[in-house]
Enzyme design. Sequence first.
Site, PDB file in Angstrom:
ATOM      1  N   HIS A   3       4.360   1.822   6.175  1.00 15.18           N
ATOM      2  CA  HIS A   3       5.686   1.430   6.662  1.00 15.18           C
ATOM      3  C   HIS A   3       6.684   1.405   5.507  1.00 15.18           C
ATOM      4  CE1 HIS A   3       3.900  -2.383   5.270  1.00 15.18           C
ATOM      5  NE2 HIS A   3       5.134  -2.661   4.882  1.00 15.18           N
TER       6      HIS A   3
ATOM      7  N   HIS B 122      10.737   2.801   0.203  1.00 22.47           N
ATOM      8  CA  HIS B 122       9.515   3.443  -0.255  1.00 22.47           C
ATOM      9  C   HIS B 122       8.392   3.106   0.716  1.00 22.47           C
ATOM     10  CE1 HIS B 122       9.226  -0.675  -1.807  1.00 22.47           C
ATOM     11  NE2 HIS B 122       7.912  -0.507  -1.729  1.00 22.47           N
TER      12      HIS B 122
END
EC number: 3.1.4.58
Length: 199
Positions: free
Chosen positions: A53, A138
């Site tokens: 995620h 990220h």
Amino acid sequence: MRTSIKYQFQVETKRIFIAIKIHHKNQIRKILPQVQLDLKDEWIKWVDLNGLHITLGFIGATDVRKLELIKMRLRQCGNLIPPFQIRLKALGAFPSINKARVLWFGVDGDNSIYDLRNELVNQLEHIVDFSDTKFSPHVTFGRIKHGVKNPEMVKQKLESYNEWYDETFWVKEFVLMESKLSQDGSVYEVLDRFALKEA
């Protein structure tokens, strides 16, 4: 003699955060085994692909009585931001590539993901306390718990993927997730989903 009795009420909390789930994993499945082979001499805890995620905002321990209000504000936020495209690219590390502790895929796209993050901060202002750290999208794929054995080798291997990039995919929703700590690491559970603005 009067006895003073104090009543203590324990508040139920959940450790929560807001994220974009990564469902598009075709390219990741191709590249990750090679990365794991490249870094086989390091002690790395690899993230389950099902848990990949992008964290939009980590809220932390939160009174469960606030959850419905938070969800309401998140729905409002979703109604303001249209779907957008991103792709994963390159590899890196926090706190730096020279002192790797968290390994990540970078995120490439236009400003839409930053617009979404900013709107989340605005909607949840005075309800929760977001970290003041700079938002750097990220996807974490590994953690080096006890430090790097060979920093120069790790740096070279990560930099060798500077030209790698994934296929572009659409982001059409974000989620509110609970992070449960266990002996095997964090376990994530989706508490609710929030669709982005329909065309």
